[in-house]
Design an enzyme around this catalytic site. Structure first.
Site, short mmCIF file in Angstrom:
data_model
loop_
_atom_site.label_atom_id
_atom_site.label_comp_id
_atom_site.label_asym_id
_atom_site.label_seq_id
_atom_site.Cartn_x
_atom_site.Cartn_y
_atom_site.Cartn_z
N GLY A 45 0.97 -1.27 0.04
CA GLY A 45 0.06 0.00 0.20
C GLY A 45 0.84 1.15 -0.11
O GLY A 45 2.05 1.09 0.42
N GLN A 50 3.38 9.97 1.15
CA GLN A 50 4.67 8.89 1.05
C GLN A 50 5.47 9.06 0.07
O GLN A 50 6.88 8.82 -0.30
CB GLN A 50 4.33 7.48 1.33
CG GLN A 50 3.87 7.22 2.61
CD GLN A 50 3.74 5.55 2.71
OE1 GLN A 50 2.70 5.04 2.04
NE2 GLN A 50 4.68 5.00 3.23
N CYS A 88 6.27 -0.54 7.16
CA CYS A 88 5.78 0.60 6.18
C CYS A 88 6.98 1.30 5.14
O CYS A 88 8.08 1.04 5.95
CB CYS A 88 5.42 1.96 7.20
SG CYS A 88 5.19 3.32 6.36
N LEU A 89 6.65 1.50 4.16
CA LEU A 89 7.67 1.77 3.22
C LEU A 89 8.58 3.30 3.60
O LEU A 89 9.60 3.28 3.24
CB LEU A 89 7.01 2.41 1.71
CG LEU A 89 6.28 1.34 1.17
CD1 LEU A 89 5.76 1.53 -0.29
CD2 LEU A 89 7.35 -0.08 0.61
N HIS A 130 -3.96 1.54 7.91
CA HIS A 130 -2.75 1.92 7.90
C HIS A 130 -2.88 3.16 6.86
O HIS A 130 -2.13 4.17 7.03
CB HIS A 130 -1.84 0.99 7.46
CG HIS A 130 -0.28 1.11 7.38
ND1 HIS A 130 0.58 0.73 8.37
CD2 HIS A 130 0.36 1.82 6.62
CE1 HIS A 130 1.79 1.30 7.76
NE2 HIS A 130 1.79 1.90 6.78
N GLU A 131 -3.13 2.95 5.50
CA GLU A 131 -3.19 3.92 4.84
C GLU A 131 -3.91 5.27 4.98
O GLU A 131 -3.65 6.28 4.69
CB GLU A 131 -3.60 3.52 3.27
CG GLU A 131 -2.74 2.33 2.79
CD GLU A 131 -1.29 2.58 2.80
OE1 GLU A 131 -0.90 3.73 2.49
OE2 GLU A 131 -0.47 1.55 2.80
N HIS A 134 -2.17 7.33 7.30
CA HIS A 134 -1.11 8.12 6.63
C HIS A 134 -1.76 9.47 5.96
O HIS A 134 -1.23 10.41 6.41
CB HIS A 134 -0.64 7.41 5.10
CG HIS A 134 0.54 6.63 5.65
ND1 HIS A 134 1.96 7.05 6.18
CD2 HIS A 134 0.78 5.35 5.35
CE1 HIS A 134 2.70 6.01 6.04
NE2 HIS A 134 2.11 4.88 5.66
#
Ligand code: CO
Length: 164
Positions: A45, A50, A88-89, A130-131, A134
């Site tokens: 995701g 990000q 997480c990225l 999670h997204e 963000h």
């Protein structure tokens, strides 16, 4: 244009994003660039902030490996509790258990602006939360204790020094 992943800590990651208002070719192009950055980093995701863009826009990865886009998402219903190991990225190589709702009902727009509703559970519900976090300016480390967050902050400063 290749989009670079923004690493935590970063002000843009802790700032709520702006609603998507223009659904058109520019949004399509941004979505493609986001997905490319997500897949390149093996993510499940990715949110627009990000890659440094303050828009309420993200990709959600499903268990079959496919992705779909969400714009202006809202969680309508939440139930149950479940804990998964999360990464997480924007916080590479750091994984911690995070407690989330087991099921969520979400309303969002697709790339054309059409509204959709979806009930998700398990891993998919976790990715949604999670997204959406963000997009609200929250990273998974914000759910951890101050001690754990401090350790990850230290590791990230080493990571940033090594990776420019
Ligand atoms: Co993330």
């Amino acid at each position: 244009m290749e989009r670079k992943i923004v690493y935590w800590p970063d002000k843009g990651l802790n700032t709520p994003t702006r609603p998507v208002e223009d659904f058109g070719p520019e949004l399509e192009a941004l979505l493609e660039e986001m997905l490319e950055a997500c897949k390149k980093a093996d993510g499940i995701g990715i949110a627009a902030n990000q890659v440094g863009v303050s828009l309420r826009l993200a990709w959600i990865g499903q268990e079959d490996g496919t992705f779909f886009e969400i714009a202006n998402p809202e969680i309508l219903q939440r139930s149950g509790n479940v804990t998964y190991e999360e990464g997480c990225l924007s916080v590479p190589d750091q994984f911690e258990k995070v407690k989330r709702f087991e099921k969520v009902k979400v309303r969002f727009q697709d790339r054309t602006g059409a509204w959709k509703e979806l009930e998700a559970e398990g891993r998919l519900a976790h990715v949604f939360q999670h997204e959406i976090d963000h997009l609200d300016g929250k990273v998974f480390v914000d759910h951890l204790s101050q001690l754990k967050r401090g350790i990850i902050r230290e590791r990230m400063s080493i990571f940033k020094r090594r990776n420019g």
